[in-house]
Design a protein around this motif. Structure first.
Motif, PDB file in Angstrom:
ATOM      1  N   PHE A   1      18.468 -31.763  51.451  1.00 37.39           N
ATOM      2  CA  PHE A   1      17.219 -32.446  51.786  1.00 37.39           C
ATOM      3  C   PHE A   1      16.335 -32.512  50.550  1.00 37.39           C
ATOM      4  N   PHE A   2      15.448 -33.490  50.551  1.00 33.38           N
ATOM      5  CA  PHE A   2      14.454 -33.636  49.490  1.00 33.38           C
ATOM      6  C   PHE A   2      13.092 -33.830  50.134  1.00 33.38           C
ATOM      7  N   THR A   3      12.077 -33.211  49.571  1.00 31.10           N
ATOM      8  CA  THR A   3      10.712 -33.573  49.942  1.00 31.10           C
ATOM      9  C   THR A   3      10.077 -34.243  48.733  1.00 31.10           C
ATOM     10  N   TYR A   4       9.303 -35.269  49.024  1.00 32.58           N
ATOM     11  CA  TYR A   4       8.471 -35.932  48.027  1.00 32.58           C
ATOM     12  C   TYR A   4       7.046 -35.778  48.511  1.00 32.58           C
ATOM     13  N   SER A   5       6.188 -35.246  47.670  1.00 35.87           N
ATOM     14  CA  SER A   5       4.772 -35.163  48.021  1.00 35.87           C
ATOM     15  C   SER A   5       3.966 -35.713  46.859  1.00 35.87           C
ATOM     16  N   TYR A   6       2.945 -36.486  47.200  1.00 38.37           N
ATOM     17  CA  TYR A   6       2.080 -37.113  46.207  1.00 38.37           C
ATOM     18  C   TYR A   6       0.749 -36.382  46.216  1.00 38.37           C
ATOM     19  N   TRP A   7       0.299 -35.989  45.037  1.00 41.06           N
ATOM     20  CA  TRP A   7      -0.911 -35.182  44.889  1.00 41.06           C
ATOM     21  C   TRP A   7      -1.885 -35.871  43.946  1.00 41.06           C
ATOM     22  N   ASP A   8      -3.169 -35.723  44.236  1.00 46.28           N
ATOM     23  CA  ASP A   8      -4.203 -36.309  43.379  1.00 46.28           C
ATOM     24  C   ASP A   8      -4.162 -35.711  41.979  1.00 46.28           C
ATOM     25  N   SER A   9      -3.846 -34.421  41.899  1.00 42.38           N
ATOM     26  CA  SER A   9      -3.842 -33.754  40.590  1.00 42.38           C
ATOM     27  C   SER A   9      -2.922 -32.539  40.623  1.00 42.38           C
ATOM     28  N   GLU A  10      -2.605 -32.062  39.436  1.00 42.75           N
ATOM     29  CA  GLU A  10      -1.803 -30.852  39.320  1.00 42.75           C
ATOM     30  C   GLU A  10      -2.543 -29.650  39.909  1.00 42.75           C
ATOM     31  N   SER A  11      -3.860 -29.635  39.766  1.00 39.94           N
ATOM     32  CA  SER A  11      -4.635 -28.509  40.316  1.00 39.94           C
ATOM     33  C   SER A  11      -4.603 -28.516  41.849  1.00 39.94           C
TER      34      SER A  11
ATOM     35  N   MET B   1      -1.524 -39.846  39.425  1.00 40.32           N
ATOM     36  CA  MET B   1      -0.862 -39.367  40.640  1.00 40.32           C
ATOM     37  C   MET B   1       0.319 -38.497  40.232  1.00 40.32           C
ATOM     38  N   LEU B   2       0.341 -37.291  40.771  1.00 35.35           N
ATOM     39  CA  LEU B   2       1.437 -36.362  40.525  1.00 35.35           C
ATOM     40  C   LEU B   2       2.384 -36.419  41.724  1.00 35.35           C
ATOM     41  N   VAL B   3       3.666 -36.506  41.462  1.00 39.69           N
ATOM     42  CA  VAL B   3       4.671 -36.503  42.517  1.00 39.69           C
ATOM     43  C   VAL B   3       5.491 -35.226  42.369  1.00 39.69           C
ATOM     44  N   ARG B   4       5.620 -34.510  43.465  1.00 41.85           N
ATOM     45  CA  ARG B   4       6.421 -33.283  43.490  1.00 41.85           C
ATOM     46  C   ARG B   4       7.681 -33.572  44.288  1.00 41.85           C
ATOM     47  N   ILE B   5       8.821 -33.360  43.658  1.00 42.88           N
ATOM     48  CA  ILE B   5      10.126 -33.585  44.288  1.00 42.88           C
ATOM     49  C   ILE B   5      10.813 -32.231  44.387  1.00 42.88           C
ATOM     50  N   VAL B   6      11.254 -31.899  45.594  1.00 39.46           N
ATOM     51  CA  VAL B   6      11.944 -30.624  45.798  1.00 39.46           C
ATOM     52  C   VAL B   6      13.278 -30.906  46.479  1.00 39.46           C
ATOM     53  N   LYS B   7      14.349 -30.403  45.879  1.00 35.66           N
ATOM     54  CA  LYS B   7      15.696 -30.526  46.443  1.00 35.66           C
ATOM     55  C   LYS B   7      16.068 -29.187  47.060  1.00 35.66           C
ATOM     56  N   MET B   8      16.495 -29.238  48.320  1.00 36.60           N
ATOM     57  CA  MET B   8      16.848 -28.016  49.045  1.00 36.60           C
ATOM     58  C   MET B   8      18.203 -28.184  49.708  1.00 36.60           C
TER      59      MET B   8
ATOM     60  N   PHE C   1      -3.559 -31.185  53.599  1.00 39.58           N
ATOM     61  CA  PHE C   1      -4.081 -30.259  52.603  1.00 39.58           C
ATOM     62  C   PHE C   1      -4.828 -31.060  51.537  1.00 39.58           C
ATOM     63  N   LYS C   2      -5.921 -30.505  51.040  1.00 42.23           N
ATOM     64  CA  LYS C   2      -6.738 -31.201  50.037  1.00 42.23           C
ATOM     65  C   LYS C   2      -5.880 -31.705  48.879  1.00 42.23           C
ATOM     66  N   GLY C   3      -5.967 -32.994  48.621  1.00 36.65           N
ATOM     67  CA  GLY C   3      -5.282 -33.599  47.481  1.00 36.65           C
ATOM     68  C   GLY C   3      -3.920 -34.171  47.784  1.00 36.65           C
ATOM     69  N   CYS C   4      -3.358 -33.901  48.960  1.00 32.83           N
ATOM     70  CA  CYS C   4      -2.049 -34.451  49.304  1.00 32.83           C
ATOM     71  C   CYS C   4      -2.231 -35.849  49.892  1.00 32.83           C
ATOM     72  N   GLN C   5      -1.615 -36.825  49.254  1.00 31.38           N
ATOM     73  CA  GLN C   5      -1.731 -38.216  49.690  1.00 31.38           C
ATOM     74  C   GLN C   5      -0.543 -38.689  50.519  1.00 31.38           C
ATOM     75  N   LEU C   6       0.609 -38.047  50.329  1.00 32.24           N
ATOM     76  CA  LEU C   6       1.831 -38.498  50.993  1.00 32.24           C
ATOM     77  C   LEU C   6       2.813 -37.346  51.061  1.00 32.24           C
ATOM     78  N   LEU C   7       3.525 -37.258  52.165  1.00 27.85           N
ATOM     79  CA  LEU C   7       4.598 -36.269  52.313  1.00 27.85           C
ATOM     80  C   LEU C   7       5.768 -36.971  52.973  1.00 27.85           C
TER      81      LEU C   7
END
Length: 98
Positions: free
Chosen positions: A50-60, A1-8, A32-38
């Motif tokens: 603000f921060f967004t956390y999104s969980y993705w099935d894969s880097e691709s 599981m890939l987690v993307r964290i963005v600080k804005m 969107f395909k592969g997004c498990q959580l936002l």
């Protein structure tokens, strides 16, 4: 599981525009395909951060989202609202306790 964290960080007068953009697009991003959580977070001490956390099935899957028209549209609406350069991290989720 890939987690993307963005600080804005936004100027105070841009926050409502950002929140409206997020509200209008959150379900499209989540579906969107592969997004498990936002998730969207707001800093307790500085309400302009603000921060967004999104969980993705894969880097691709994340990369496909980042190349999509949806991302380009959301980013083009969000980018002008920043008052500082956004920061982003892609991390591997190692463990989660509930």
């Amino acid at each position: 599981m890939l987690v993307r964290i963005v600080k804005m960080s936004f100027s105070e007068n841009s926050i409502n525009n950002f929140l409206n953009t997020f509200e209008s697009n959150k379900n499209k991003i989540k579906n969107f395909k592969g997004c498990q959580l936002l998730e969207l977070y707001r800093d307790k001490k500085d309400p302009t951060i603000f921060f967004t956390y999104s969980y993705w099935d894969s880097e691709s899957d994340l990369e496909q989202y980042r190349q999509s028209e949806l991302f380009k549209t959301v980013w083009s609406q969000t980018k002008p609202l920043f008052n500082a350069k956004p920061e982003a991290w892609s991390v591997d989720k190692i463990e989660s306790l509930k």
